[in-house]
Design an enzyme around this catalytic site. Structure first.
Site, PDB file in Angstrom:
ATOM      1  N   ASP A 105      34.417 -93.199 -17.848  1.00  0.00           N
ATOM      2  CA  ASP A 105      33.587 -93.009 -19.041  1.00  0.00           C
ATOM      3  C   ASP A 105      32.949 -94.334 -19.456  1.00  0.00           C
ATOM      4  OD1 ASP A 105      34.489 -90.403 -19.093  1.00  0.00           O
ATOM      5  OD2 ASP A 105      36.054 -90.815 -20.591  1.00  0.00           O
TER       6      ASP A 105
HETATM    7  N1  URA Z   1      40.156 -90.105 -18.151  1.00  0.00           N
HETATM    8  C1  URA Z   1      39.340 -90.248 -19.199  1.00  0.00           C
HETATM    9  O1  URA Z   1      39.527 -89.634 -20.235  1.00  0.00           O
HETATM   10  N2  URA Z   1      38.293 -91.102 -19.084  1.00  0.00           N
HETATM   11  C2  URA Z   1      38.068 -91.846 -17.971  1.00  0.00           C
HETATM   12  O2  URA Z   1      37.118 -92.621 -17.936  1.00  0.00           O
HETATM   13  C3  URA Z   1      38.933 -91.677 -16.890  1.00  0.00           C
HETATM   14  C4  URA Z   1      39.986 -90.797 -17.001  1.00  0.00           C
END
Ligand code: URA
Length: 243
Positions: A105
């Protein structure tokens, strides 16, 4: 770098499947340091040996493999009109052909593999391989007392999504709780949603490991470096594992 089997090296070099390269080796098409080698199990040093197939030199470093410590605030994409991407962290002349293995993310930090090796990326991301990913998360709120057990059994998220069994360890408790989460799948916002399902809110998230490869603690956020031969082997082995 550790020595590896000749057939494995040649298949990593995209000369063919393991079975195909075994046949090539047995039929005398492969030389190591100028001498014919007909044993697929012969051990070679991938960094030092001069391996040739049909008299064509095979270069172990034909492909590029980087470990990036992704900073918060950049998106996992190759190009974007509006946002900075992980590839913008690389000099322009190096970007061509590179992409990220999987995605983090925008606000997630940590280990991201950047490569031009589509086969390795595919192997690492294949749902059938169950390559593990380890995250450290700072969590606000109060986790339910059986949170770790619920992770272990396979959580059901608020929208009904069923997660594979995962591991959650509490590393420290204070104003925030620091947890380590190990997953062997990669659903959308998975860590954040799993933590939410047991009463917490993730306020910082960092990936620290993928398969056998650990984020180099000396690599600052936003920096990248090439994988060592040993790290690449660990990653390739992770993509081969099935469970
Ligand atoms: N889980 C999440 O919530 N975000 C990420 O970026 C990776 C795994």
């Amino acid at each position: 770098m550790p020595r590896m089997r000749l057939d494995k090296l040649l298949s990593h070099l995209n000369c063919g499947s393991r079975r195909e390269v075994q046949a090539m080796i047995r039929s005398g098409r492969v030389t190591v340091d100028g001498a014919m080698e007909t044993d697929p199990a012969a051990k070679v040093d991938p960094d030092a040996a001069q391996v040739a197939l049909d008299e064509q030199a095979q270069c172990y470093r034909a492909q590029r493999y980087y470990m990036l410590n992704k900073p918060s605030g950049v998106i996992t994409a190759s190009r974007d009109e509006r946002h900075d991407t992980v590839l913008d962290l690389f000099p322009e002349e190096e970007r061509r052909g590179l992409f990220a293995v999987g995605r983090l993310d925008k606000d997630t930090e940590g280990l991201l593999i950047i490569t031009d090796d589509g086969a390795l990326s595919h192997a690492l991301m294949s749902p059938a391989r169950h390559v593990s990913k380890v995250y450290e998360a700072a969590v606000e709120g109060t986790l339910v007392s059986d949170a770790a057990e619920r992770f272990r059994q396979g959580l059901i998220l608020r929208d009904g999504t069923v997660c594979l069994p995962a591991r959650m360890e509490i590393l420290s408790e204070g104003v925030e709780t620091l947890v380590r989460v190990t997953l062997c799948e990669g659903k959308y916002h998975q860590v954040k949603r799993m933590v939410a399902a047991v009463g917490g809110t993730v306020v910082r998230l960092r990936r620290v490991q993928m398969g056998g490869l650990m984020l180099d603690p000396a690599l600052p956020a936003g920096a990248f470096r090439e994988l060592t031969g040993e790290e690449l082997t660990l990653l390739q082995q992770s993509g081969e594992e099935t469970s």
